[in-house]
Design a protein around this motif. Structure first.
Motif, PDB file in Angstrom:
ATOM      1  N   ILE A 139       4.272   1.398 -50.732  1.00 42.58           N
ATOM      2  CA  ILE A 139       3.848   0.093 -51.272  1.00 42.58           C
ATOM      3  C   ILE A 139       4.866  -0.381 -52.314  1.00 42.58           C
ATOM      4  O   ILE A 139       5.336  -1.519 -52.278  1.00 42.58           O
ATOM      5  N   GLU A 140       5.244   0.518 -53.211  1.00 44.75           N
ATOM      6  CA  GLU A 140       6.207   0.177 -54.274  1.00 44.75           C
ATOM      7  C   GLU A 140       7.578  -0.150 -53.695  1.00 44.75           C
ATOM      8  O   GLU A 140       8.239  -1.107 -54.108  1.00 44.75           O
ATOM      9  N   ILE A 141       7.992   0.651 -52.728  1.00 48.48           N
ATOM     10  CA  ILE A 141       9.304   0.432 -52.084  1.00 48.48           C
ATOM     11  C   ILE A 141       9.359  -0.982 -51.518  1.00 48.48           C
ATOM     12  O   ILE A 141      10.313  -1.734 -51.743  1.00 48.48           O
ATOM     13  N   ASN A 142       8.303  -1.365 -50.814  1.00 44.59           N
ATOM     14  CA  ASN A 142       8.311  -2.677 -50.155  1.00 44.59           C
ATOM     15  C   ASN A 142       8.323  -3.809 -51.164  1.00 44.59           C
ATOM     16  O   ASN A 142       9.006  -4.822 -50.979  1.00 44.59           O
ATOM     17  N   ARG A 143       7.595  -3.634 -52.251  1.00 48.34           N
ATOM     18  CA  ARG A 143       7.595  -4.705 -53.266  1.00 48.34           C
ATOM     19  C   ARG A 143       8.991  -4.858 -53.868  1.00 48.34           C
ATOM     20  O   ARG A 143       9.508  -5.961 -54.018  1.00 48.34           O
ATOM     21  N   HIS A 144       9.648  -3.733 -54.146  1.00 48.20           N
ATOM     22  CA  HIS A 144      11.004  -3.786 -54.722  1.00 48.20           C
ATOM     23  C   HIS A 144      11.994  -4.391 -53.735  1.00 48.20           C
ATOM     24  O   HIS A 144      12.905  -5.132 -54.141  1.00 48.20           O
ATOM     25  N   ILE A 145      11.809  -4.131 -52.456  1.00 45.72           N
ATOM     26  CA  ILE A 145      12.686  -4.768 -51.443  1.00 45.72           C
ATOM     27  C   ILE A 145      12.537  -6.280 -51.541  1.00 45.72           C
ATOM     28  O   ILE A 145      13.523  -7.027 -51.595  1.00 45.72           O
ATOM     29  N   GLY A 146      11.299  -6.741 -51.620  1.00 51.45           N
ATOM     30  CA  GLY A 146      11.060  -8.185 -51.737  1.00 51.45           C
ATOM     31  C   GLY A 146      11.702  -8.754 -52.985  1.00 51.45           C
ATOM     32  O   GLY A 146      12.357  -9.809 -52.943  1.00 51.45           O
ATOM     33  N   LYS A 179      -3.451  24.724 -51.087  1.00 59.04           N
ATOM     34  CA  LYS A 179      -2.348  24.171 -50.298  1.00 59.04           C
ATOM     35  C   LYS A 179      -2.801  22.872 -49.599  1.00 59.04           C
ATOM     36  O   LYS A 179      -2.099  21.852 -49.603  1.00 59.04           O
ATOM     37  N   LYS A 180      -4.008  22.924 -49.043  1.00 58.41           N
ATOM     38  CA  LYS A 180      -4.535  21.735 -48.340  1.00 58.41           C
ATOM     39  C   LYS A 180      -4.648  20.553 -49.303  1.00 58.41           C
ATOM     40  O   LYS A 180      -4.220  19.433 -48.982  1.00 58.41           O
ATOM     41  N   LYS A 181      -5.169  20.810 -50.480  1.00 59.65           N
ATOM     42  CA  LYS A 181      -5.363  19.723 -51.476  1.00 59.65           C
ATOM     43  C   LYS A 181      -4.004  19.140 -51.888  1.00 59.65           C
ATOM     44  O   LYS A 181      -3.800  17.923 -51.932  1.00 59.65           O
ATOM     45  N   LEU A 182      -3.035  20.030 -52.155  1.00 59.16           N
ATOM     46  CA  LEU A 182      -1.727  19.568 -52.649  1.00 59.16           C
ATOM     47  C   LEU A 182      -0.949  18.830 -51.560  1.00 59.16           C
ATOM     48  O   LEU A 182      -0.235  17.856 -51.836  1.00 59.16           O
ATOM     49  N   LEU A 183      -1.143  19.247 -50.310  1.00 56.35           N
ATOM     50  CA  LEU A 183      -0.461  18.527 -49.220  1.00 56.35           C
ATOM     51  C   LEU A 183      -1.120  17.181 -48.963  1.00 56.35           C
ATOM     52  O   LEU A 183      -0.444  16.190 -48.654  1.00 56.35           O
ATOM     53  N   GLU A 184      -2.415  17.128 -49.151  1.00 56.74           N
ATOM     54  CA  GLU A 184      -3.099  15.827 -49.036  1.00 56.74           C
ATOM     55  C   GLU A 184      -2.576  14.883 -50.122  1.00 56.74           C
ATOM     56  O   GLU A 184      -2.265  13.718 -49.849  1.00 56.74           O
ATOM     57  N   GLN A 185      -2.373  15.418 -51.328  1.00 59.46           N
ATOM     58  CA  GLN A 185      -1.832  14.581 -52.418  1.00 59.46           C
ATOM     59  C   GLN A 185      -0.424  14.098 -52.073  1.00 59.46           C
ATOM     60  O   GLN A 185      -0.051  12.970 -52.392  1.00 59.46           O
ATOM     61  N   GLU A 186       0.339  14.926 -51.383  1.00 54.60           N
ATOM     62  CA  GLU A 186       1.722  14.535 -51.008  1.00 54.60           C
ATOM     63  C   GLU A 186       1.696  13.397 -49.991  1.00 54.60           C
ATOM     64  O   GLU A 186       2.455  12.435 -50.099  1.00 54.60           O
ATOM     65  N   ALA A 187       0.784  13.482 -49.038  1.00 51.27           N
ATOM     66  CA  ALA A 187       0.676  12.405 -48.032  1.00 51.27           C
ATOM     67  C   ALA A 187       0.230  11.109 -48.694  1.00 51.27           C
ATOM     68  O   ALA A 187       0.741  10.027 -48.396  1.00 51.27           O
ATOM     69  N   ILE A 188      -0.704  11.216 -49.634  1.00 50.39           N
ATOM     70  CA  ILE A 188      -1.166  10.028 -50.357  1.00 50.39           C
ATOM     71  C   ILE A 188      -0.030   9.455 -51.213  1.00 50.39           C
ATOM     72  O   ILE A 188       0.135   8.237 -51.315  1.00 50.39           O
ATOM     73  N   ALA A 189       0.819  10.335 -51.736  1.00 48.21           N
ATOM     74  CA  ALA A 189       1.973   9.879 -52.534  1.00 48.21           C
ATOM     75  C   ALA A 189       2.963   9.119 -51.650  1.00 48.21           C
ATOM     76  O   ALA A 189       3.496   8.071 -52.058  1.00 48.21           O
ATOM     77  N   ILE A 190       3.205   9.599 -50.451  1.00 50.52           N
ATOM     78  CA  ILE A 190       4.116   8.905 -49.518  1.00 50.52           C
ATOM     79  C   ILE A 190       3.579   7.503 -49.249  1.00 50.52           C
ATOM     80  O   ILE A 190       4.318   6.514 -49.258  1.00 50.52           O
ATOM     81  N   HIS A 191       2.278   7.405 -49.067  1.00 50.79           N
ATOM     82  CA  HIS A 191       1.602   6.122 -48.827  1.00 50.79           C
ATOM     83  C   HIS A 191       1.801   5.193 -50.028  1.00 50.79           C
ATOM     84  O   HIS A 191       2.257   4.050 -49.881  1.00 50.79           O
ATOM     85  N   ALA A 192       1.517   5.698 -51.210  1.00 49.85           N
ATOM     86  CA  ALA A 192       1.620   4.869 -52.427  1.00 49.85           C
ATOM     87  C   ALA A 192       3.067   4.461 -52.689  1.00 49.85           C
ATOM     88  O   ALA A 192       3.342   3.318 -53.085  1.00 49.85           O
ATOM     89  N   GLU A 193       4.001   5.363 -52.467  1.00 48.08           N
ATOM     90  CA  GLU A 193       5.421   5.044 -52.696  1.00 48.08           C
ATOM     91  C   GLU A 193       5.891   3.934 -51.766  1.00 48.08           C
ATOM     92  O   GLU A 193       6.689   3.077 -52.151  1.00 48.08           O
TER      93      GLU A 193
END
Ligand SMILES: CSC[C@H]1O[C@H](OP(=O)(O)O)[C@H](O)[C@@H]1O
Length: 346
Positions: free
Chosen positions: A134-141, A118-132
């Motif tokens: 970056i993409e969101i902001n580039r698409h806004i630009g 559970k800890k590993k998968l939730l860490e991956q989710e937080a990292i995914a929010i972070h990575a997303e």
């Protein structure tokens, strides 16, 4: 564009660039507990709606690090309590609640896993929010660029830049992408009292990145518009209501009224996690009021009577009638905002 490395998740530690001390002091502070992330948000060591959401994701991960094996129900009770705790750090930026809800939902989907997984998968989710983000902001630009053209001058308020997000910023994303294309966009940055996000953060990050930026006091926005210096206003947002009303840093509504008067387009850069369709209008957006000393003192130096009455709302609401378009990573939303926001998110 400078990469400020203002946040970093490394080996289970969340490193935060202390934005309270910028631009004079560059100080990174490691956060290893959910309480430390709570205070980093509350005290504005890190700030900016999208960045607050990303930090909340990591805070939820830190909040379960010491848990031993337990039932899924017991695990979820702790996760929900952690989410409720983090949710009290600041009230206006909906990204905080969006990230917490996402982490809680992810945790609840892991009922068949043991706590270590559970800890590993939730860490991956937080990292995914972070990575997303970056993409969101580039698409806004990218979605902004057809609205702009080389040589334009943009006025912005507060900091909706790299330092309010993970990369690119939201309001600053088109400015950085335009530079990558060889355009020469100029920027006027409002200093944005009382926390001075514009002076300390926006002018700092744009100037460091080689963007032509001019810093002005908040009360100068009208005169630069009257002099024909401004071709468009672009700001970020902390919450977009379902009717297109927008909460953003205090002073944004005043800038929008000036822009309307001078016939200058008012654009809002909004990642879709900042759009709250459960919030019918700007009247329903909770507005944070902050400590009186942010106004009576200037970095510790008293500039007003110690006991004078103070009103310190950190945000205001710009009515949708003053907004030309809301630019998201999924597309550009124009009036009628209620219908077109629904279509965007369908
Ligand atoms: C990318 S939008 C950031 C948004 O958040 C700021 O508020 P604060 O510095 O108090 O967190 C400001 O409203 C910006 O527009």
């Amino acid at each position: 564009m400078e990469d400020f490395k203002h946040i970093e998740w490394k080996d289970g530690v969340f490193y935060v660039l202390n934005q309270i001390k910028l631009p004079a002091v560059t100080e990174y502070n490691p956060k290893t507990t959910i309480e430390e992330v709570f205070y980093a948000i509350k005290d504005m060591e890190l700030r900016g709606a999208p960045l607050i959401g990303v930090a909340a994701g990591y805070g939820m991960v830190l909040g379960i690090q010491n848990l031993e094996e337990m039932s899924h129900e017991e695990f979820m009770e702790i996760v929900r309590k952690n989410g409720e705790y983090l949710a009290t750090s600041r009230p206006t930026a909906v990204n905080l609640f969006w990230a917490i809800d996402r982490m809680v939902a992810k945790a609840d989907s892991l009922k068949d896993f043991q706590v270590p997984e559970k800890k590993k998968l939730l860490e991956q989710e937080a990292i995914a929010i972070h990575a997303e983000d970056i993409e969101i902001n580039r698409h806004i630009g990218e979605n902004f660029l057809p609205l702009l053209k080389d040589g334009m001058t943009i006025l912005t308020h507060c900091n909706a830049g790299v330092l309010a997000t993970t990369k690119y910023g939201t309001a600053t994303s088109p400015i950085y992408l335009a530079k990558e294309r060889g355009w020469n966009l100029k920027v006027y940055a409002d200093e944005t009292r009382p926390y001075l996000q514009g002076a300390r953060l926006t002018s700092y990050e744009l100037h460091t990145s080689g963007i032509d930026v001019t810093l002005i006091c908040d009360n100068m926005a009208g005169v630069v518009m009257s002099q024909g210096k401004i071709d468009a206003v672009i700001t970020g947002t902390d919450r977009v209501a379902a009717n297109g009303d927008v909460a953003n840093k205090i002073g944004t509504m005043s800038v929008a009224i000036l822009a309307k008067y001078f016939g200058i387009p008012m654009y809002i850069a909004a990642p879709t996690p900042t759009i709250d369709m459960n919030c019918p209008s700007g009247k329903d957006i909770p507005i944070e009021e902050r400590d009186r000393r942010e106004i009576t003192h200037w970095y510790g130096r008293q500039i007003a009577p110690e006991d004078v009455k103070v009103y310190n709302p950190a945000f205001d609401v710009t009515p949708h009638e003053l907004i030309t378009a809301i630019v998201t990573e999924k597309g550009v939303v124009t009036p009628p905002f209620t219908d077109n926001l629904k279509k965007l998110l369908a």
